[in-house]
Design an enzyme around this catalytic site. Structure first.
Site, PDB file in Angstrom:
ATOM      1  N   ASP A 232       9.296 -11.069   7.782  1.00 27.65           N
ATOM      2  CA  ASP A 232       8.487 -12.245   8.373  1.00 27.65           C
ATOM      3  C   ASP A 232       6.957 -11.924   8.621  1.00 27.65           C
ATOM      4  O   ASP A 232       6.826 -10.847   8.688  1.00 27.65           O
ATOM      5  CB  ASP A 232       9.251 -13.005   9.157  1.00 27.65           C
ATOM      6  CG  ASP A 232       9.282 -12.132  10.659  1.00 27.65           C
ATOM      7  OD1 ASP A 232       8.784 -11.164  10.961  1.00 27.65           O
ATOM      8  OD2 ASP A 232      10.110 -12.563  11.462  1.00 27.65           O
TER       9      ASP A 232
ATOM     10  N   SER B 103      23.194 -12.530   8.168  1.00 29.43           N
ATOM     11  CA  SER B 103      21.856 -12.281   7.344  1.00 29.43           C
ATOM     12  C   SER B 103      20.680 -12.508   8.255  1.00 29.43           C
ATOM     13  O   SER B 103      20.915 -13.024   9.249  1.00 29.43           O
ATOM     14  CB  SER B 103      21.891 -12.980   6.195  1.00 29.43           C
ATOM     15  OG  SER B 103      21.829 -14.275   6.475  1.00 29.43           O
ATOM     16  N   TYR B 104      19.438 -12.270   8.073  1.00 29.76           N
ATOM     17  CA  TYR B 104      18.306 -12.561   9.004  1.00 29.76           C
ATOM     18  C   TYR B 104      18.328 -13.729   9.250  1.00 29.76           C
ATOM     19  O   TYR B 104      18.354 -14.635   8.581  1.00 29.76           O
ATOM     20  CB  TYR B 104      17.188 -12.217   7.949  1.00 29.76           C
ATOM     21  CG  TYR B 104      15.859 -12.054   8.775  1.00 29.76           C
ATOM     22  CD1 TYR B 104      15.707 -11.129  10.024  1.00 29.76           C
ATOM     23  CD2 TYR B 104      14.675 -12.784   8.650  1.00 29.76           C
ATOM     24  CE1 TYR B 104      14.525 -10.852  10.725  1.00 29.76           C
ATOM     25  CE2 TYR B 104      13.622 -12.799   9.430  1.00 29.76           C
ATOM     26  CZ  TYR B 104      13.621 -11.744  10.333  1.00 29.76           C
ATOM     27  OH  TYR B 104      12.280 -11.684  11.187  1.00 29.76           O
ATOM     28  N   PRO B 105      18.250 -14.106  10.546  1.00 32.53           N
ATOM     29  CA  PRO B 105      18.370 -15.281  11.165  1.00 32.53           C
ATOM     30  C   PRO B 105      16.988 -16.310  11.227  1.00 32.53           C
ATOM     31  O   PRO B 105      16.994 -17.373  12.062  1.00 32.53           O
ATOM     32  CB  PRO B 105      18.808 -14.964  12.606  1.00 32.53           C
ATOM     33  CG  PRO B 105      18.257 -13.852  13.051  1.00 32.53           C
ATOM     34  CD  PRO B 105      18.045 -12.956  11.720  1.00 32.53           C
TER      35      PRO B 105
END
EC number: 5.6.2.1
Length: 875
Positions: free
Chosen positions: A119, A348-350
């Site tokens: 991110d 998975s990526y939150p």
């Protein structure tokens, strides 16, 4: 053999990735800072055999802060923070010494692969790591590429191996957008916060907040809560009337009918309708749409098959909403729990805005992993056998796939909130590939006199996704009787009910998250932080149902902003700034131009705010008490010798109404008068700060605490750090020797702790309990010949003396003396004053320095037991 350094964002993540890429064949050791491990293995990279070193950071390596004097509130005009105050990047956690750690591990490496979270914040950390590592890496030859970026969304073998096979480059534009946000929030937030904190805390004593903070995102977040509060306060209930009818379809069953007019606000009219209907004995089934009465195909009973749609794929905002509204978990706690599940490989990526699965996403593979789960195995197996339903098309934000379970887990494995959140994420995922819930809705229209009434019923045809999300199921209702136009049923009763309109309730966290997302306040990652901030600042309180009720302080602040400059609290200006930051991330806007323009806008607003502060102050006067009328008398002022008042509300402080002076005190503890003793420098009465029964305590002079008397003292130091050469309360008289755990602290005798005597570090939270039941303990002017620590002169009670014979007095070194070694027990205080951060190590008073440890003796930096840890260190 060349070396590849790989860096993840968290230690647990580094370990998981290293195990996957090395197929479990790796060696590990702790790094220089003790917090991050280094995992090594051999493999192939860029077509050649290499040695891999996988390690991590602990979040951001660096943080943005002002230089030197600009961090001191009393010496700088807050207006200077917008442009004149220079900033610098400092280590985010100096104790971890992350820059040095990265340089040690990166020295001599040939390549670096960045495994930071994918991110904008992760991209920013990429460049923080590169700034530390590139200067010590081997230089590339012939333009060879040495910096690589791995992009992944889950900690699974497939995703990690694919990321390693498709390495890219870090995105400098996304990193710049984070830099811009950090600088904007620092300059704008600090300027407004410092001004209004000093202004209002200097006038009012019961604000009950240690900081009157302002934030470009935090303040609009508070604004939403106060806006709802204002609607509740201004709401005026109206009385209305409804007709309620009941018809009997057989002996044991009746139907409750809804009035087609819904409600009326005139009682006489409602009474008229009641009089017209209550005389009727029968209710006739009529057409649902009387204006279509000429059409022969219009039915009296409507039966329509309807569907309740399965949910969209799960993104961060929806996860936070459900966690708050259904699981009772605050957004910040939910986010931390989700991140922990991610680093452990369960989900998975939150952090994602996307609600649409990519076309190549392995939905069946993710579903198969849940096929043997004890809670939903039957549903999953049936879906796999019959064929999954393609998920609904959602929003593709271009960041990460939706939040999805990555492996099966049980309640015993996860436990508590982690299990509850994992269970919801998994059920939501299964629901997205299930079928819609289908039901039959039936409606019958009745006429009682001139008035129309209806009743409805629902019958589930196929539960679909509600089988795995039962809380979304269609409520069970009784089926309606079969009837034709003209059928008549006896009227059980018709009555008129008087009701009142209700005000809206306070915003729930879930509703606030929705508003923040709608208006572009914060990001999916920062929304929980802003909500948590307004709670910590005592601007709102979390009530039952996780509803946010503004406090008086929060209400007055927002009303004050509206009165002076509404744009400070409205979401419009921050939303516009977020759009500009996104343009920087996309490479469509210049970083410097966006930064300069935004700061110029807020600088003008700040000056107007300062000039107009009287408008907010008028509101403060109504809600809060002036300092002179707050608190209780405690200690005497050294200037006028009148009693100063102790204000316990946050921040706790002393106020002299005669001199109109306010003195800050240590927070998060208790304050009481210290034996009416006075400071020899300024004649102020000393007070005693204590963190609790098992913690540390020390006396302090209110004036010296705020105005350090010596050059080597900083603001916020008590008598246990004062270098006065002869005061009986000072470090010079009570200091013993350097702390065994921190580099800069000195162990100081607590003269108030008897008969359970304590020696506490004046920097960290180390506390040594010693000489229990001793009658008197004094620090001698003599020092130990071995470790140079001050000797202690102890008078023991005769009945409990550990000394041989009838001896009750003994002088020795608390570290080296064999009699004292058995009487020392190391503990950690419950809390420590946050301003005591320590500085460079140095000897303190009469040659008291660090004890010399004999060669080969282990150094127990962090003793795990409480038994004679101090003695073990020195002997």
């Amino acid at each position: 053999m060349k070396t590849v350094l790989m860096v993840a964002e968290k230690p647990s993540l580094a370990q998981s990735i290293a195990k996957i890429l090395s197929r479990g064949s790796l060696s590990s050791h702790k790094g220089l800072n003790g917090a991050c491990s280094v995992h090594e293995y051999t493999g192939t990279f860029a077509g050649q055999p290499v040695r891999f070193k996988m390690t991590s950071v602990c979040g951001h390596v660096m943080t943005l802060d002002f230089l030197g004097k600009y961090n001191k509130w009393d010496k700088v005009d807050p207006a200077e923070l917008f442009s004149q105050a220079p900033t610098e990047k400092k280590e985010a956690n100096p104790k971890l010494n992350m820059v040095k750690f990265l340089q040690v591990e990166g020295r001599g490496c040939d390549y670096i692969v960045l495994w930071l979270d994918c991110d904008k914040e992760g991209e920013n950390i990429c460049f923080e790591v590169l700034d530390a590592v590139l200067p010590v890496m081997n230089k590339a030859h012939g333009g060879e590429k040495t910096v690589f970026r791995a992009r992944f969304s889950s900690i699974t073998d497939t995703d990690i191996c694919n990321a390693m096979a498709c390495l890219g480059e870090p995105d400098h534009n996304e990193a710049l957008s984070v830099d811009a946000r950090q600088e904007l929030d620092l300059r704008i937030g600090c300027a407004f916060t410092r001004f209004q904190t000093k202004y209002f805390q200097g006038k009012y004593g019961d604000l009950d907040s240690s900081l009157i903070s302002f934030g470009p995102c935090q303040t609009p977040t508070l604004g939403f809560c106060v806006e709802r509060h204002d609607k509740i306060q201004s709401f005026k209930p109206e009385t209305y009337w409804v007709l309620q009818a009941k018809v009997n379809t057989d002996k044991d069953r009746s139907l409750l009918l809804d009035w087609d007019r819904v409600r009326v606000f005139d009682r006489e009219i409602a009474q008229m309708f009641l009089n017209m209907t209550k005389l009727e004995k029968e209710a006739q089934v009529c057409l649902l749409h009387p204006h279509l009465s000429q059409l022969p195909w219009v039915e009296a009973t409507s039966r329509k098959e309807k569907a309740k749609q399965r949910p969209l794929a799960l993104n961060t905002v929806e996860m936070l909403r459900v966690a708050s509204s259904s699981l009772g978990m605050g957004p910040q706690h939910a986010m931390q729990t989700a991140e922990r599940l991610y680093t452990q490989g369960y989900i998975s990526y939150p952090r994602t805005e996307t609600t649409h699965y990519p076309e190549n996403f392995d939905l069946k593979g993710s579903l198969r992993q849940q096929a043997n789960h004890p809670y939903w195995a039957d549903t999953v197996k049936r879906l796999l056998a019959e064929g999954i339903n393609r998920p609904r098309k959602g929003h593709d934000a271009g960041d990460h796939p939706p939040i999805t379970p990555m492996k099966s887990a049980t309640e015993a494995e996860l436990g508590g909130d982690a299990w509850r959140l994992y269970e919801y994420i998994t059920r939501h995922f299964i629901a997205t590939v299930s079928h819609d819930c289908k039901y039959l809705q039936s409606t019958i229209s009745f006429r009682i006199g001139p008035e129309l009434f209806t009743c409805s019923g629902k019958t589930v045809l196929s539960p679909g996704f509600t089988e795995v999300m039962p809380w979304q199921s269609v409520p069970l209702e009784e089926s309606l009787p079969t009837c034709q136009r003209g059928d008549a049923f006896p009227v059980g009763e018709v009555k008129m009910l008087e009701k009142q309109t209700n005000p809206p309730d306070y915003l729930t966290e879930a509703e606030l998250i929705t508003l923040m997302e709608k208006h572009g306040i914060g990001t999916d990652a920062s929304i929980p932080v802003h909500i948590n901030n307004i709670c910590q600042r005592n601007y709102v309180t979390v009530e039952s149902g996780r509803r946010l009720k503004p406090t008086n302080l929060g209400i007055v602040l927002v009303h004050g902003y509206y009165k002076i400059d509404a744009e400070l609290v409205l979401p419009t200006i921050r939303s516009a700034v977020e759009k500009q930051l996104n343009l920087i991330a996309q490479g469509k806007a210049d970083y410097r131009q966006v930064l300069g323009h935004t700061l110029d806008v807020f600088k003008r607003k700040f000056h107007y705010f300062v000039d107009s502060i009287a408008g907010m102050d008028e509101l403060m006067e109504v809600s809060f008490s002036p300092l002179a009328a707050t608190g209780k008398p405690l200690s005497r002022c050294g200037k006028c010798h009148r009693f100063m008042k102790y204000i316990q509300a946050k921040p706790s402080r002393l106020h002299c109404s005669h001199c109109d002076e306010t003195y800050t005190l240590p927070q998060n503890g208790t304050i009481k008068l210290y034996k009416e003793l006075r400071c020899p420098l300024d004649d102020f009465e000393l007070v005693l700060w204590s963190s609790g029964s098992r913690g540390k305590s020390y006396p302090l002079c209110p004036y010296c605490y705020n105005h350090p008397p010596f050059r080597d003292m900083k603001k916020g130091m008590g008598c246990n750090e004062c270098t006065h050469p002869s005061c009986q309360h000072s470090l010079s008289m009570l200091g013993i020797g350097q702390c065994v755990e921190c580099e800069s602290g000195v162990l100081v005798l607590d003269p108030t702790s008897g008969p359970k005597w304590k020696v506490a570090c004046n920097k960290c939270n180390v506390v040594a309990h010693c000489f229990e039941n001793a009658h008197r303990v004094r620090v001698s002017a003599d020092t130990c010949s071995v470790c140079e620590a001050a000797l202690l002169d102890v008078d023991f009670n005769k009945a409990k003396s550990p000394l041989p014979g009838d001896e009750t007095q003994h002088m020795g070194c608390v570290f080296c003396d064999p009699v004292f070694q058995e009487l020392v027990e190391l503990k950690h205080a419950a809390s420590c004053h946050p301003m005591h951060r320590g500085g460079p190590g140095r000897r303190q008073g009469r040659g008291r320095g660090r004890a010399r440890r004999p060669p080969g003796k282990p150094n127990p930096r962090r003793p795990k037991d409480k038994m004679s840890a101090l003695a073990a260190y020195f002997v």
